[in-house]
Design a protein around this motif. Structure first.
Motif, PDB file in Angstrom:
ATOM      1  N   ILE A   1      68.950  64.171  67.544  1.00  0.00           N
ATOM      2  CA  ILE A   1      68.899  65.394  66.373  1.00  0.00           C
ATOM      3  C   ILE A   1      69.770  64.818  65.156  1.00  0.00           C
ATOM      4  O   ILE A   1      70.089  65.797  64.136  1.00  0.00           O
ATOM      5  N   ARG A   5      73.105  71.427  72.476  1.00  0.00           N
ATOM      6  CA  ARG A   5      71.968  72.268  71.858  1.00  0.00           C
ATOM      7  C   ARG A   5      71.588  73.163  72.665  1.00  0.00           C
ATOM      8  O   ARG A   5      71.467  73.078  74.102  1.00  0.00           O
ATOM      9  N   ASP A  39      68.429  63.892  62.248  1.00  0.00           N
ATOM     10  CA  ASP A  39      67.910  64.340  61.208  1.00  0.00           C
ATOM     11  C   ASP A  39      68.278  65.814  60.907  1.00  0.00           C
ATOM     12  O   ASP A  39      67.986  66.452  59.652  1.00  0.00           O
ATOM     13  N   ARG A  40      68.798  66.442  61.914  1.00  0.00           N
ATOM     14  CA  ARG A  40      69.198  67.999  61.644  1.00  0.00           C
ATOM     15  C   ARG A  40      70.870  68.057  61.228  1.00  0.00           C
ATOM     16  O   ARG A  40      71.246  69.324  61.050  1.00  0.00           O
TER      17      ARG A  40
END
Length: 300
Positions: free
Chosen positions: A233, A250, A235-236
């Motif tokens: 995750i 998540r 990149d988020r």
């Protein structure tokens, strides 16, 4: 249009004899039957100010169910756990008789009862809730504790009742109206105004201490949170979050990402406060004070 006498439920505060005399003196069809209902403990919250003693006398022409008579006093059936008619445990469909003495009790938290005495359904295998539009913060706090809590500000009362029945959830509401729906079996009227106090109230009422599993549900949608690798995750994540945090979860439903950020300490304090409150010894349940010794019995 003149309604038949049986369509009326009459409340009278004086003696039954005086009521009959009053009725006959006016030339009315005399009401010949009456019942005394005694409400205990928190059930008195639903009674008008002039009935706070818990005693209500009802007069009637035609016998009806004790459930209907209880709700005609303003008490939702979902708040009731035990009903005694003249000292004998009965169910909601008991037909009230002339000169009955009815005792109505809320949940007994520290008093063992035979299952056949209870008019409330068996507890769920695991607590599941649905909340009305006024309890959004409470829904968030229950999710924080890991409790399955469905909430949508747009849901109407009929939708809440339908969800409660279809998904076998306890309806939590600050409005007793939805609790009066005849088909509803699981519900609770939340008394407190402050969300923190609401949380403690609900946690005590449903003995939630053994079900707490904090930080395992999404605060936004109620989905389950699952551990996720940072690389999956990355990149988020905001740059500073990616730099300083390594533990992430998540949501399995909405895919929001959670980590122990700046709000974590404040949320942990909420969890700690509830856990500390629930582990304190409870005082004797006031509902048990002055109780009769129920005998097994069924509907008349």
């Amino acid at each position: 249009m003149e309604l038949p006498a049986a369509a009326f439920v009459v409340r009278w505060e004086g003696s039954p004899a005086a009521f009959r005399a009053f009725s006959c003196s006016r030339g009315d069809h005399p009401v010949t039957s009456y019942a005394d209902l005694r409400f205990y403990a928190e059930l008195r919250d639903f009674l008008s100010s002039d009935r706070k003693s818990g005693l209500v006398t009802r007069s009637f022409d035609v016998a009806g169910s004790v459930k209907d008579m209880i709700e005609s006093c303003g008490v939702p059936h979902t708040e009731v756990e035990v009903i005694l008619a003249n000292g004998i445990a009965v169910d909601f469909w008991y037909q009230v008789q002339d000169r009955d003495h009815i005792s109505i009790y809320p949940s007994f938290r520290d008093f063992e009862l035979e299952p056949t005495w209870r008019v409330s359904p068996e507890p769920l295998p695991a607590p599941r809730f649905v909340l009305d539009s006024h309890l959004g913060k409470l829904a968030r706090y229950l999710r924080l504790l890991g409790l399955d809590s469905a909430y949508d500000v747009e849901w109407t009362d009929p939708e809440l009742v339908e969800i409660s029945i279809r998904e076998d959830r306890i309806l939590l509401t600050s409005d007793k109206g939805p609790l009066m729906h005849g088909v509803l079996t699981r519900g609770y009227f939340v008394r407190a105004i402050d969300p923190h106090l609401q949380l403690t109230e609900v946690a005590r009422r449903f003995d939630l201490i053994s079900w707490l599993d904090a930080f395992t549900r999404c605060l936004a949608c109620n989905g389950e949170l699952r551990a996720v690798e940072k690389e999956e995750i990355a990149d988020r994540l905001p740059p500073r979050t990616r730099q300083h945090y390594d533990d992430f979860r998540r949501c399995a439903d909405c895919e929001r990402i959670f980590w122990k950020g700046s709000h974590y300490t404040q949320l942990q304090e909420v969890v700690d406060r509830v856990e500390e409150t629930l582990t304190r010894p409870l005082p004797t349940n006031p509902a048990a004070n002055g109780t009769q010794n129920p005998q097994r019995g069924g509907s008349a």
